[in-house]
Motif scaffolding. Structure first.
Motif, mmCIF file in Angstrom:
data_model
loop_
_atom_site.group_PDB
_atom_site.id
_atom_site.type_symbol
_atom_site.label_atom_id
_atom_site.label_comp_id
_atom_site.label_asym_id
_atom_site.label_seq_id
_atom_site.Cartn_x
_atom_site.Cartn_y
_atom_site.Cartn_z
ATOM 1 N N GLN A 29 24.707 36.925 -15.354
ATOM 2 C CA GLN A 29 24.098 35.781 -14.674
ATOM 3 C C GLN A 29 23.116 36.160 -13.571
ATOM 4 O OE1 GLN A 29 25.202 32.064 -15.454
ATOM 5 N NE2 GLN A 29 25.053 33.452 -17.197
ATOM 6 N N ARG A 30 22.439 37.287 -13.732
ATOM 7 C CA ARG A 30 21.419 37.678 -12.754
ATOM 8 C C ARG A 30 20.559 38.778 -13.335
ATOM 9 N NH1 ARG A 30 22.390 42.543 -10.071
ATOM 10 N NH2 ARG A 30 24.475 43.427 -10.345
ATOM 11 N N PHE A 31 19.361 38.938 -12.756
ATOM 12 C CA PHE A 31 18.507 40.078 -13.061
ATOM 13 C C PHE A 31 18.965 41.280 -12.232
ATOM 14 C CE2 PHE A 31 15.989 36.822 -14.911
ATOM 15 C CZ PHE A 31 15.074 37.420 -15.765
ATOM 16 N N GLY A 32 18.769 42.477 -12.757
ATOM 17 C CA GLY A 32 19.172 43.684 -12.052
ATOM 18 C C GLY A 32 18.313 43.952 -10.841
ATOM 19 N N GLU A 33 18.937 44.428 -9.767
ATOM 20 C CA GLU A 33 18.198 44.797 -8.566
ATOM 21 C C GLU A 33 17.487 46.140 -8.792
ATOM 22 O OE1 GLU A 33 17.666 42.850 -6.029
ATOM 23 O OE2 GLU A 33 18.880 41.314 -7.047
ATOM 24 N N LEU A 34 16.310 46.257 -8.211
ATOM 25 C CA LEU A 34 15.441 47.386 -8.523
ATOM 26 C C LEU A 34 16.040 48.735 -8.128
ATOM 27 C CD1 LEU A 34 12.052 45.798 -7.410
ATOM 28 C CD2 LEU A 34 13.000 45.937 -9.719
ATOM 29 N N GLU A 35 16.556 48.833 -6.910
ATOM 30 C CA GLU A 35 17.144 50.091 -6.466
ATOM 31 C C GLU A 35 18.622 50.178 -6.791
ATOM 32 O OE1 GLU A 35 18.073 52.611 -2.361
ATOM 33 O OE2 GLU A 35 16.498 51.084 -2.330
ATOM 34 N N GLU A 36 19.377 49.153 -6.428
ATOM 35 C CA GLU A 36 20.834 49.225 -6.543
ATOM 36 C C GLU A 36 21.305 49.300 -7.997
ATOM 37 O OE1 GLU A 36 19.139 47.153 -4.737
ATOM 38 O OE2 GLU A 36 19.805 47.342 -2.654
ATOM 39 N N ASP A 37 20.616 48.623 -8.902
ATOM 40 C CA ASP A 37 21.049 48.606 -10.306
ATOM 41 C C ASP A 37 20.236 49.567 -11.169
ATOM 42 O OD1 ASP A 37 23.061 46.617 -9.943
ATOM 43 O OD2 ASP A 37 21.513 45.079 -9.913
ATOM 44 N N ILE A 38 18.927 49.342 -11.260
ATOM 45 C CA ILE A 38 18.112 50.185 -12.123
ATOM 46 C C ILE A 38 17.953 51.579 -11.514
ATOM 47 C CG2 ILE A 38 16.029 50.310 -13.503
ATOM 48 C CD1 ILE A 38 17.715 47.704 -13.833
ATOM 49 N N LEU A 40 20.309 53.646 -22.475
ATOM 50 C CA LEU A 40 21.225 52.984 -21.553
ATOM 51 C C LEU A 40 20.667 51.599 -21.247
ATOM 52 C CD1 LEU A 40 23.716 53.129 -19.697
ATOM 53 C CD2 LEU A 40 22.249 54.167 -17.960
ATOM 54 N N ASN A 41 21.340 50.572 -21.748
ATOM 55 C CA ASN A 41 20.897 49.204 -21.526
ATOM 56 C C ASN A 41 21.409 48.720 -20.165
ATOM 57 O OD1 ASN A 41 19.579 48.386 -24.159
ATOM 58 N ND2 ASN A 41 21.542 49.143 -24.904
ATOM 59 N N VAL A 42 20.517 48.715 -19.187
ATOM 60 C CA VAL A 42 20.876 48.269 -17.832
ATOM 61 C C VAL A 42 20.386 46.827 -17.715
ATOM 62 C CG1 VAL A 42 20.827 48.850 -15.392
ATOM 63 C CG2 VAL A 42 20.537 50.644 -17.090
ATOM 64 N N ASP A 43 21.120 45.934 -18.361
ATOM 65 C CA ASP A 43 20.615 44.588 -18.581
ATOM 66 C C ASP A 43 21.677 43.506 -18.420
ATOM 67 O OD1 ASP A 43 22.209 44.969 -20.803
ATOM 68 O OD2 ASP A 43 20.588 44.758 -22.276
ATOM 69 N N GLY A 44 22.737 43.819 -17.686
ATOM 70 C CA GLY A 44 23.765 42.819 -17.439
ATOM 71 C C GLY A 44 24.529 42.387 -18.680
ATOM 72 N N GLY A 45 24.485 43.195 -19.733
ATOM 73 C CA GLY A 45 25.228 42.883 -20.953
ATOM 74 C C GLY A 45 24.442 42.125 -21.993
ATOM 75 N N THR A 46 23.127 42.045 -21.839
ATOM 76 C CA THR A 46 22.311 41.228 -22.736
ATOM 77 C C THR A 46 22.270 41.803 -24.147
ATOM 78 O OG1 THR A 46 20.959 40.485 -20.884
ATOM 79 C CG2 THR A 46 20.037 40.210 -23.079
#
Length: 250
Positions: free
Chosen positions: A212-221, A241-247
């Motif tokens: 339910q959100r877009f990934g944060e630039l530093e903290e997530d990606i 590696l899909n860094v996409d919140g489970g999409t």
């Protein structure tokens, strides 16, 4: 000591968005980061932020579509820092159009700024990465994996990048070089502007992301890239590696 202490990293497209997020994550863990970007003003501003953590970080202004100059970028970095440990191919420009309206010019833009810089920078970097048992991080996209409408040029280039990443992982694994991909969904400046202009459509997209959100630039990606750049990922190569919140699920 940080997880990337004394490592030297090149990040293309580092003057904003995901590139800046990765650069910040890297310098906070001890890396000297060289950001490469077309936008000189933004690049100079970002490098000032990076130098607060790592004074030796620097900026190279370059048009990555000028392919004959890409080998020189790697050579300049190695001359300045004495080695190269990490290459991150993040930069990519593209236009979204319906499939039947996509032109040769659209394809050329996507491949000349995304695929070919990735390819040529990898070729230039590998001899140096052999010496450091280094890491390559390339960028894929759910647009290619899932085949998003109106993104033929972008999806094609991203899937081509995935293909050469797998080939490189197979060829250079014996040299101790790890070659992986990140396919992100990120809260970039472009996404933030889109959210303001089309809030209903933006929310519709957010609702389809399991987290339910877009990934944060530093903290997530950025920190996902940090993992792939660090020794923690030494036995991982050729992976997306899909860094996409489970999409994307497979």
């Amino acid at each position: 000591m940080g997880r990337l202490q004394d490592k030297t990293a090149i990040i293309t497209g580092g003057a904003g968005g995901i590139g800046k997020g990765m650069a910040m994550a890297f310098v906070k863990e001890g890396a000297n980061v060289v950001i490469v970007d077309l936008n000189e003003e933004a690049g100079q501003e970002v490098v000032k932020e990076l130098q607060q953590y790592q004074p030796e970080s620097s900026f190279i202004q370059a048009n990555l579509a000028e392919h004959d100059k890409l080998k020189g970028i790697v050579g300049d970095v190695v001359s300045q820092y004495g080695k190269l440990d990490i290459l991150v191919n993040n930069a990519h420009a593209s236009k979204n159009k319906p499939f039947l309206e996509t032109t040769q010019e659209d394809m050329d833009l996507s491949f000349n700024t995304g695929f070919y810089p990735t390819f040529y920078l990898m070729q230039a970097a590998v001899p140096h990465l052999r010496e450091t048992k280094g890491k390559i991080i390339n960028f894929a996209s759910g647009a290619g994996i899932q085949g998003h409408a109106s993104q033929a040029a972008y999806a094609a280039a991203k899937e081509a990048i995935r293909a050469i990443t797998r080939v490189a992982a197979n060829e250079f694994g014996k040299d101790g070089i790890n070659v992986n991909l990140i396919a992100p969904i990120a809260n970039s400046p472009g996404v933030q502007q889109w959210a303001k202009e089309e809030p209903e459509y933006y929310q519709e997209v957010v609702n389809k992301i399991p987290m339910q959100r877009f990934g944060e630039l530093e903290e997530d990606i950025g920190r996902a890239a940090l993992f792939l750049a660090s020794d923690d990922s030494n036995y991982i190569t050729g992976q997306t590696l899909n860094v996409d919140g489970g999409t994307v699920k497979f």
